[in-house]
Motif scaffolding. Structure first.
Motif, PDB file in Angstrom:
ATOM      1  N   ASP A 150     -26.708 -58.503   9.165  1.00 37.37           N
ATOM      2  CA  ASP A 150     -26.163 -59.767   9.671  1.00 37.37           C
ATOM      3  C   ASP A 150     -26.004 -59.746  11.190  1.00 37.37           C
ATOM      4  O   ASP A 150     -26.300 -60.727  11.866  1.00 37.37           O
ATOM      5  CB  ASP A 150     -24.816 -60.067   9.009  1.00 37.37           C
ATOM      6  CG  ASP A 150     -24.986 -60.435   7.545  1.00 37.37           C
ATOM      7  OD1 ASP A 150     -26.102 -60.826   7.164  1.00 37.37           O
ATOM      8  OD2 ASP A 150     -24.007 -60.322   6.794  1.00 37.37           O
ATOM      9  N   ALA A 151     -25.544 -58.626  11.721  1.00 44.00           N
ATOM     10  CA  ALA A 151     -25.319 -58.540  13.166  1.00 44.00           C
ATOM     11  C   ALA A 151     -26.619 -58.636  13.944  1.00 44.00           C
ATOM     12  O   ALA A 151     -26.640 -59.135  15.079  1.00 44.00           O
ATOM     13  CB  ALA A 151     -24.600 -57.234  13.501  1.00 44.00           C
ATOM     14  N   VAL A 152     -27.713 -58.162  13.358  1.00 45.64           N
ATOM     15  CA  VAL A 152     -29.017 -58.286  14.019  1.00 45.64           C
ATOM     16  C   VAL A 152     -29.356 -59.769  14.217  1.00 45.64           C
ATOM     17  O   VAL A 152     -29.856 -60.169  15.269  1.00 45.64           O
ATOM     18  CB  VAL A 152     -30.099 -57.547  13.208  1.00 45.64           C
ATOM     19  CG1 VAL A 152     -31.499 -58.003  13.581  1.00 45.64           C
ATOM     20  CG2 VAL A 152     -29.954 -56.040  13.404  1.00 45.64           C
ATOM     21  N   ARG A 153     -29.046 -60.574  13.234  1.00 43.58           N
ATOM     22  CA  ARG A 153     -29.281 -62.025  13.386  1.00 43.58           C
ATOM     23  C   ARG A 153     -28.263 -62.638  14.335  1.00 43.58           C
ATOM     24  O   ARG A 153     -28.588 -63.475  15.173  1.00 43.58           O
ATOM     25  CB  ARG A 153     -29.241 -62.700  12.030  1.00 43.58           C
ATOM     26  CG  ARG A 153     -30.495 -62.364  11.228  1.00 43.58           C
ATOM     27  CD  ARG A 153     -30.741 -63.388  10.142  1.00 43.58           C
ATOM     28  NE  ARG A 153     -32.118 -63.244   9.649  1.00 43.58           N
ATOM     29  CZ  ARG A 153     -32.439 -63.161   8.366  1.00 43.58           C
ATOM     30  NH1 ARG A 153     -31.507 -63.231   7.435  1.00 43.58           N
ATOM     31  NH2 ARG A 153     -33.700 -63.040   8.007  1.00 43.58           N
ATOM     32  N   ASP A 154     -26.994 -62.215  14.201  1.00 37.24           N
ATOM     33  CA  ASP A 154     -25.950 -62.741  15.087  1.00 37.24           C
ATOM     34  C   ASP A 154     -26.321 -62.496  16.556  1.00 37.24           C
ATOM     35  O   ASP A 154     -26.095 -63.356  17.418  1.00 37.24           O
ATOM     36  CB  ASP A 154     -24.610 -62.049  14.817  1.00 37.24           C
ATOM     37  CG  ASP A 154     -24.082 -62.291  13.408  1.00 37.24           C
ATOM     38  OD1 ASP A 154     -24.462 -63.300  12.776  1.00 37.24           O
ATOM     39  OD2 ASP A 154     -23.288 -61.449  12.935  1.00 37.24           O
ATOM     40  N   ALA A 155     -26.881 -61.306  16.827  1.00 34.89           N
ATOM     41  CA  ALA A 155     -27.154 -60.899  18.210  1.00 34.89           C
ATOM     42  C   ALA A 155     -28.128 -61.847  18.890  1.00 34.89           C
ATOM     43  O   ALA A 155     -28.089 -62.024  20.111  1.00 34.89           O
ATOM     44  CB  ALA A 155     -27.705 -59.475  18.240  1.00 34.89           C
ATOM     45  N   GLY A 156     -29.000 -62.469  18.101  1.00 33.13           N
ATOM     46  CA  GLY A 156     -30.005 -63.354  18.672  1.00 33.13           C
ATOM     47  C   GLY A 156     -29.545 -64.789  18.856  1.00 33.13           C
ATOM     48  O   GLY A 156     -30.277 -65.604  19.423  1.00 33.13           O
TER      49      GLY A 156
END
Ligand SMILES: [Zn+2]
Length: 248
Positions: free
Chosen positions: A146-152
Protein backbone atom coordinates in the motif's frame (compact mmCIF):
# COMPACT_ATOMS: atom_id res chain seq x y z
CA UNK A 1 2.58 -40.23 -8.49
CA UNK A 2 3.66 -36.87 -7.06
CA UNK A 3 3.70 -33.89 -9.39
CA UNK A 4 7.07 -32.18 -9.78
CA UNK A 5 7.13 -28.69 -8.22
CA UNK A 6 6.29 -25.97 -10.72
CA UNK A 7 9.25 -24.30 -12.46
CA UNK A 8 10.14 -20.77 -11.34
CA UNK A 9 10.70 -17.87 -13.75
CA UNK A 10 13.89 -15.79 -13.55
CA UNK A 11 13.43 -12.46 -11.77
CA UNK A 12 13.88 -9.26 -13.73
CA UNK A 13 17.36 -7.90 -12.99
CA UNK A 14 17.09 -4.80 -15.19
CA UNK A 15 16.96 -2.29 -12.32
CA UNK A 16 19.36 -0.18 -10.30
CA UNK A 17 17.91 0.55 -6.85
CA UNK A 18 16.16 -1.77 -4.41
CA UNK A 19 14.71 -0.93 -1.02
CA UNK A 20 14.20 -3.86 1.36
CA UNK A 21 11.58 -3.22 4.06
CA UNK A 22 11.17 -5.96 6.66
CA UNK A 23 9.80 -6.24 10.19
CA UNK A 24 12.88 -7.52 12.01
CA UNK A 25 16.65 -7.71 11.94
CA UNK A 26 17.31 -11.29 10.67
CA UNK A 27 14.33 -11.37 8.26
CA UNK A 28 16.50 -10.62 5.21
CA UNK A 29 19.11 -13.13 6.33
CA UNK A 30 16.58 -15.94 6.66
CA UNK A 31 15.39 -15.53 3.09
CA UNK A 32 17.12 -13.14 0.78
CA UNK A 33 20.67 -12.18 1.78
CA UNK A 34 22.35 -14.33 -0.88
CA UNK A 35 20.21 -12.67 -3.53
CA UNK A 36 21.16 -9.24 -2.19
CA UNK A 37 24.84 -10.21 -2.39
CA UNK A 38 24.35 -11.12 -6.05
CA UNK A 39 22.74 -7.76 -6.82
CA UNK A 40 25.25 -5.59 -4.98
CA UNK A 41 27.93 -7.59 -6.81
CA UNK A 42 26.32 -6.47 -10.07
CA UNK A 43 26.75 -2.84 -8.96
CA UNK A 44 23.15 -2.29 -7.91
CA UNK A 45 22.28 -0.24 -4.83
CA UNK A 46 20.36 -2.01 -2.08
CA UNK A 47 19.14 -0.27 1.09
CA UNK A 48 17.69 -1.99 4.17
CA UNK A 49 14.88 -0.62 6.32
CA UNK A 50 14.02 -2.43 9.56
CA UNK A 51 10.56 -1.49 10.82
CA UNK A 52 11.41 -2.69 14.35
CA UNK A 53 14.75 -3.39 15.97
CA UNK A 54 13.71 -6.90 16.97
CA UNK A 55 14.01 -5.88 20.61
CA UNK A 56 11.41 -8.43 21.75
CA UNK A 57 13.20 -11.31 20.01
CA UNK A 58 15.46 -12.73 22.72
CA UNK A 59 13.66 -14.24 25.70
CA UNK A 60 16.53 -13.86 28.12
CA UNK A 61 17.46 -10.28 27.20
CA UNK A 62 15.56 -7.12 28.12
CA UNK A 63 14.45 -5.06 25.11
CA UNK A 64 16.50 -2.05 26.23
CA UNK A 65 19.67 -4.10 25.88
CA UNK A 66 18.45 -6.28 23.02
CA UNK A 67 17.69 -3.35 20.71
CA UNK A 68 21.31 -2.25 20.47
CA UNK A 69 22.61 -5.81 20.13
CA UNK A 70 20.26 -6.63 17.29
CA UNK A 71 20.79 -3.35 15.45
CA UNK A 72 24.55 -3.95 15.53
CA UNK A 73 24.11 -7.52 14.27
CA UNK A 74 21.94 -6.30 11.40
CA UNK A 75 24.40 -3.61 10.35
CA UNK A 76 27.18 -6.22 10.20
CA UNK A 77 25.06 -8.76 8.33
CA UNK A 78 24.13 -6.06 5.80
CA UNK A 79 27.80 -5.16 5.25
CA UNK A 80 28.59 -8.81 4.48
CA UNK A 81 26.29 -8.63 1.43
CA UNK A 82 27.32 -5.15 0.28
CA UNK A 83 24.58 -3.07 1.93
CA UNK A 84 25.91 0.10 3.57
CA UNK A 85 22.65 1.78 4.55
CA UNK A 86 20.42 0.22 7.23
CA UNK A 87 17.58 2.32 8.61
CA UNK A 88 15.68 1.47 11.78
CA UNK A 89 12.21 2.96 12.09
CA UNK A 90 11.94 2.02 15.76
CA UNK A 91 8.34 0.79 15.75
CA UNK A 92 7.46 -1.68 18.53
CA UNK A 93 8.55 -5.27 17.92
CA UNK A 94 5.85 -7.94 18.12
CA UNK A 95 2.85 -5.64 18.13
CA UNK A 96 2.96 -3.89 14.74
CA UNK A 97 -0.42 -2.98 13.36
CA UNK A 98 -1.38 -2.70 9.73
CA UNK A 99 -3.00 0.67 9.11
CA UNK A 100 -2.57 4.27 8.06
CA UNK A 101 0.16 5.13 10.62
CA UNK A 102 2.34 2.27 9.33
CA UNK A 103 1.64 3.19 5.71
CA UNK A 104 2.67 6.77 6.47
CA UNK A 105 6.04 5.66 7.86
CA UNK A 106 6.70 3.32 4.93
CA UNK A 107 5.60 5.81 2.27
CA UNK A 108 8.12 8.29 3.67
CA UNK A 109 10.90 5.71 3.31
CA UNK A 110 9.89 4.94 -0.29
CA UNK A 111 9.81 8.67 -1.15
CA UNK A 112 13.24 9.13 0.40
CA UNK A 113 15.01 6.27 -1.39
CA UNK A 114 13.06 6.28 -4.70
CA UNK A 115 13.67 2.59 -5.52
CA UNK A 116 12.84 0.68 -8.71
CA UNK A 117 11.99 -2.47 -6.74
CA UNK A 118 10.82 -2.94 -3.15
CA UNK A 119 11.53 -6.22 -1.38
CA UNK A 120 9.72 -7.50 1.70
CA UNK A 121 9.10 -10.82 3.41
CA UNK A 122 6.25 -13.26 2.99
CA UNK A 123 3.00 -11.72 4.16
CA UNK A 124 0.66 -14.60 3.33
CA UNK A 125 -1.08 -16.19 6.31
CA UNK A 126 1.20 -19.23 6.27
CA UNK A 127 4.65 -20.33 5.08
CA UNK A 128 2.84 -23.10 3.20
CA UNK A 129 0.85 -25.91 4.77
CA UNK A 130 -0.24 -25.13 8.31
CA UNK A 131 2.85 -23.29 9.52
CA UNK A 132 1.46 -19.88 10.45
CA UNK A 133 3.21 -16.65 9.58
CA UNK A 134 3.93 -14.04 12.28
CA UNK A 135 1.79 -10.95 12.83
CA UNK A 136 4.51 -8.34 12.24
CA UNK A 137 5.46 -9.89 8.89
CA UNK A 138 1.86 -9.78 7.68
CA UNK A 139 1.36 -6.18 8.82
CA UNK A 140 4.59 -4.99 7.19
CA UNK A 141 4.06 -6.74 3.86
CA UNK A 142 0.53 -5.42 3.51
CA UNK A 143 1.76 -2.00 4.55
CA UNK A 144 4.57 -2.12 1.97
CA UNK A 145 2.36 -2.78 -1.05
CA UNK A 146 0.00 0.00 0.00
CA UNK A 147 2.78 2.44 0.87
CA UNK A 148 4.35 1.94 -2.56
CA UNK A 149 1.13 3.27 -4.08
CA UNK A 150 0.76 5.97 -1.42
CA UNK A 151 4.29 7.20 -2.20
CA UNK A 152 3.32 8.02 -5.77
CA UNK A 153 0.21 10.00 -4.88
CA UNK A 154 0.91 13.62 -3.95
CA UNK A 155 -2.43 13.91 -2.18
CA UNK A 156 -1.67 11.05 0.21
CA UNK A 157 0.49 12.09 3.17
CA UNK A 158 1.09 15.51 1.53
CA UNK A 159 2.74 16.80 4.71
CA UNK A 160 5.81 14.72 3.70
CA UNK A 161 6.33 16.74 0.52
CA UNK A 162 8.56 19.46 1.94
CA UNK A 163 12.29 20.18 1.73
CA UNK A 164 12.55 18.78 -1.78
CA UNK A 165 10.74 15.49 -1.10
CA UNK A 166 8.67 14.54 -4.13
CA UNK A 167 6.13 11.79 -4.77
CA UNK A 168 7.75 8.61 -6.09
CA UNK A 169 5.73 6.39 -8.39
CA UNK A 170 8.69 4.58 -9.89
CA UNK A 171 8.42 1.25 -8.04
CA UNK A 172 7.74 -1.32 -10.73
CA UNK A 173 7.31 -4.39 -8.57
CA UNK A 174 7.19 -5.53 -4.95
CA UNK A 175 8.89 -8.86 -4.29
CA UNK A 176 8.17 -11.04 -1.25
CA UNK A 177 10.72 -13.68 -0.31
CA UNK A 178 9.72 -16.81 1.59
CA UNK A 179 6.24 -16.82 0.07
CA UNK A 180 4.48 -20.17 -0.47
CA UNK A 181 3.10 -18.60 -3.66
CA UNK A 182 6.48 -17.71 -5.16
CA UNK A 183 6.51 -17.60 -8.94
CA UNK A 184 10.03 -16.28 -9.62
CA UNK A 185 13.57 -16.90 -8.41
CA UNK A 186 17.15 -15.76 -8.78
CA UNK A 187 20.30 -17.87 -8.99
CA UNK A 188 22.25 -17.59 -5.71
CA UNK A 189 24.81 -20.31 -6.38
CA UNK A 190 27.79 -17.94 -6.48
CA UNK A 191 26.70 -15.85 -3.48
CA UNK A 192 25.30 -18.57 -1.26
CA UNK A 193 28.31 -18.42 1.08
CA UNK A 194 27.84 -14.68 1.58
CA UNK A 195 24.23 -15.34 2.51
CA UNK A 196 25.34 -17.87 5.13
CA UNK A 197 27.93 -15.46 6.53
CA UNK A 198 25.27 -12.76 6.68
CA UNK A 199 22.95 -14.96 8.74
CA UNK A 200 25.82 -16.01 11.01
CA UNK A 201 26.23 -12.39 12.09
CA UNK A 202 23.04 -12.81 14.12
CA UNK A 203 24.86 -14.82 16.76
CA UNK A 204 23.14 -13.37 19.84
CA UNK A 205 19.75 -13.92 18.26
CA UNK A 206 20.54 -17.46 17.12
CA UNK A 207 21.91 -18.32 20.55
CA UNK A 208 18.78 -16.84 22.11
CA UNK A 209 16.58 -19.13 20.05
CA UNK A 210 18.14 -22.08 21.85
CA UNK A 211 17.87 -24.45 18.88
CA UNK A 212 20.30 -27.29 19.56
CA UNK A 213 22.82 -28.12 16.86
CA UNK A 214 21.21 -25.69 14.47
CA UNK A 215 23.42 -24.98 11.47
CA UNK A 216 22.78 -21.81 9.41
CA UNK A 217 24.31 -23.31 6.26
CA UNK A 218 22.26 -26.48 6.46
CA UNK A 219 19.12 -24.48 7.17
CA UNK A 220 19.61 -22.14 4.19
CA UNK A 221 20.56 -25.03 1.89
CA UNK A 222 17.28 -26.71 2.79
CA UNK A 223 15.48 -23.88 0.99
CA UNK A 224 18.03 -22.86 -1.63
CA UNK A 225 18.58 -26.33 -3.12
CA UNK A 226 14.97 -27.26 -3.94
CA UNK A 227 14.38 -23.69 -5.15
CA UNK A 228 17.41 -24.04 -7.40
CA UNK A 229 15.97 -27.26 -8.84
CA UNK A 230 12.88 -25.34 -9.85
CA UNK A 231 14.98 -22.64 -11.54
CA UNK A 232 17.55 -24.97 -13.08
CA UNK A 233 20.47 -23.85 -10.88
CA UNK A 234 22.29 -25.31 -7.87
CA UNK A 235 20.92 -22.74 -5.42
CA UNK A 236 18.27 -20.06 -5.77
CA UNK A 237 16.06 -17.71 -3.76
CA UNK A 238 12.35 -17.54 -4.57
CA UNK A 239 10.09 -14.49 -4.59
CA UNK A 240 6.43 -13.77 -5.11
CA UNK A 241 6.16 -10.87 -7.56
CA UNK A 242 3.52 -8.15 -7.27
CA UNK A 243 3.43 -5.80 -10.29
CA UNK A 244 2.74 -2.27 -9.06
CA UNK A 245 1.67 -0.63 -12.30
CA UNK A 246 -2.03 -0.34 -13.03
CA UNK A 247 -3.39 -2.96 -15.38
CA UNK A 248 -0.45 -5.38 -15.06
ZN1 LIG B 1 10.77 -11.63 11.41
Amino acid sequence: MVDAPAPLQPLDEDWQRALCIVAHPDDMEFGAAAAVARWTGQGKTVVYCMVTSGEAGIDGMHPDECRAVREAEEVRSAQVVGVDVVEFLGLPDGILEYGVPLRRELAAVVRKHRPDVVITGNFRDTWGGRSLNQADHIAVGRGVVDAVRDAGNRWVFPEQLTDGVEPWGGVREVWAFGSPEATHAVDTTDTFDAGVASLEEHSAYIEGLGWENWDPREFLEGFARPTGSRLGTTFAAAFEVFPMGWGD
